[in-house]
Design a protein around this motif. Sequence first.
Motif, PDB file in Angstrom:
ATOM      1  N   PRO A 152       0.563  -1.493  -0.202  1.00 47.88           N
ATOM      2  CA  PRO A 152      -0.221   0.093   0.424  1.00 47.88           C
ATOM      3  C   PRO A 152       0.496   1.091   0.168  1.00 47.88           C
ATOM      4  O   PRO A 152       2.095   1.277   1.076  1.00 47.88           O
ATOM      5  CB  PRO A 152      -1.052   0.052   0.584  1.00 47.88           C
ATOM      6  N   ILE A 153       0.277   2.355  -0.697  1.00 43.75           N
ATOM      7  CA  ILE A 153       1.066   3.754  -0.709  1.00 43.75           C
ATOM      8  C   ILE A 153      -0.324   4.781  -0.065  1.00 43.75           C
ATOM      9  O   ILE A 153      -1.267   4.213  -0.203  1.00 43.75           O
ATOM     10  CB  ILE A 153       1.114   4.011  -1.680  1.00 43.75           C
ATOM     11  N   TYR A 154       0.391   4.887   1.360  1.00 45.43           N
ATOM     12  CA  TYR A 154      -0.581   5.324   1.231  1.00 45.43           C
ATOM     13  C   TYR A 154      -0.321   7.246   2.294  1.00 45.43           C
ATOM     14  O   TYR A 154       0.777   7.599   1.842  1.00 45.43           O
ATOM     15  CB  TYR A 154      -0.297   5.299   3.139  1.00 45.43           C
ATOM     16  N   GLU A 155      -1.394   7.409   2.458  1.00 47.02           N
ATOM     17  CA  GLU A 155      -1.792   9.164   2.469  1.00 47.02           C
ATOM     18  C   GLU A 155      -2.086   9.313   4.178  1.00 47.02           C
ATOM     19  O   GLU A 155      -2.680   8.321   4.439  1.00 47.02           O
ATOM     20  CB  GLU A 155      -2.555   9.948   1.489  1.00 47.02           C
ATOM     21  N   VAL A 156      -1.219  10.326   4.615  1.00 47.51           N
ATOM     22  CA  VAL A 156      -1.134  10.127   6.083  1.00 47.51           C
ATOM     23  C   VAL A 156      -2.780  11.625   6.734  1.00 47.51           C
ATOM     24  O   VAL A 156      -2.620  12.165   6.393  1.00 47.51           O
ATOM     25  CB  VAL A 156       0.168  10.141   7.464  1.00 47.51           C
ATOM     26  N   LEU A 157      -3.701  11.292   6.786  1.00 52.04           N
ATOM     27  CA  LEU A 157      -4.675  12.381   7.126  1.00 52.04           C
ATOM     28  C   LEU A 157      -4.764  12.480   9.108  1.00 52.04           C
ATOM     29  O   LEU A 157      -4.611  11.260   9.790  1.00 52.04           O
ATOM     30  CB  LEU A 157      -5.635  12.072   6.981  1.00 52.04           C
ATOM     31  N   GLU A 158      -4.726  13.949   9.716  1.00 55.34           N
ATOM     32  CA  GLU A 158      -4.974  14.152  11.046  1.00 55.34           C
ATOM     33  C   GLU A 158      -6.499  13.125  11.253  1.00 55.34           C
ATOM     34  O   GLU A 158      -7.448  13.162  11.240  1.00 55.34           O
ATOM     35  CB  GLU A 158      -5.215  15.667  11.648  1.00 55.34           C
TER      36      GLU A 158
END
Length: 429
Positions: free
Chosen positions: A368-374
């Motif tokens: 997986p390529i992740y995007e990080v969210l708050e």
Amino acid sequence: MANVTVIGAQWGDEGKGKVIDWLADRADVVVRFQGGNNAGHTIVVGNSTYKFALLPSGVVQGKLSIIGNGVVVDPWALLDEIERVRAQGLSITPEVLVLADNACLVLPMHRDLDMAREARAGAGKIGTTGRGIGPAYEDKVGRRAIRFCDLGDETALATKIERLLAHHAPLRQGLDLPEVTPDSLMALFAEIAPKVAPYLKPAWRVLDAAMKDGRRVLFEGAQATMLDVDHGTYPFVTSSNTVAGQAATGSGAGPDAGGYVLGIVKAYTTRVGEGPFPCELTDEIGERLGVRGHEFGTNTGRKRRCGWFDAVLVRQSVTISGVKGVVLTKLDVLDGLQTLKVCTAYRLGDRVVDYLPAGLRDQASVEPIYEVLEGWRENTHGVRSWDALPATAQAYVRRIEALIGARVDVVTTSPEREDIILIRDPYEG
Ligand code: GDP
Ligand code: IMO
Ligand code: MG
């Protein structure tokens, strides 16, 4: 009147039961169109919790509930379930429940076969529910299944039993299972036939009459797109088509009867049983999601594997099932996590792919390529309005919406029927 088809868009247990029950209030008919008692749909109303495997979730509100031809039905399991929910105060009569007379039976020998194969497969097992679903569908497409309409015709039944056992006897022998005799099967059918007879009808006609009468129909999917026998993580799938298109063939309604396709999507990902799971978390965050989300099988009690939200999979489901809107469930389970990750694409060797490839080896090797969210600290459990959600929770929902290519119509925040944030009414299409 606008109909709605509800399907799971991940690996099952997204909260389809709760959503069906909520929608059933304004519907007249609820139809199951595939799967069998491998499903486990939970509905919580006040102090009562209902768990359905075969009964359409519409029975809670006394709506006409149809088990369509696409379902494989274990009649003993069905009768047990009817007794269990009657003891909880629900009225299950032939006025409420219709069982398609052309549906195929799941027999004890299907369960035997399912469990014996799994036991022998060792590390290669599928992790089935052990309910005989795969073997029952095999007999259906092999044209040797017993259907409910056969039960009343002893002469025809004898020939069918002969054909069925010609296939099963050598299989059972090879698996060291005891022999099943034609007489023992005939006795089983004689016992069960009068008990199911009151519910048997040409379900497609009942459905047709209801629709011609202007009644609103809800199609209740079981399992989910990633467990679909064509589109899922084959062979780690169930043995039926679980996509929205199946609502028509599994009930005998035309292809446009399904109406608005509503995908049920958990705010993170779970899977029960074996098979690829790119975003699986085997760390304390995965554990935390499992504990907070009570991620244990509704019927089998098995621990569900947990992971981050995988937008690639859901986007694929949206396309394959023609999903128009989504219910995002269990947002409350993410409360208290400082950061959240969402998978937006996969790395496969030196390539980036934006879909889950069909081959098992690729499915097992994508990263997986992740995007990080708050994340958010606040408690969202039981929240019923969009404005009451923390801004970061709103941003999480909006980001998911953009990534999956379908709007979020509803967000749910607890198992309770009324704990729902309505953004857009699915009945308005
Ligand atoms: P289904 O198979 O898709 O009907 O889903 P299951 O009933 O197997 O699993 C979903 C579980 O999550 C059930 O125990 C539901 O009561 C519960 N549930 C549904 N929606 C929510 C929600 O918004 N928040 C929480 N905390 N639990 C939910
Ligand atoms: P609901 O409707 C989650 C999984 C099993 C196994 C695979 C094959 O509650 O979402 P089977 O017994 O069907 O041959 O098992 O499919 N599975 C489910 N997982 N929810 C379900 O139903 C499931 N029904 C089957 O765990 O991996
Ligand atoms: Mg379930």
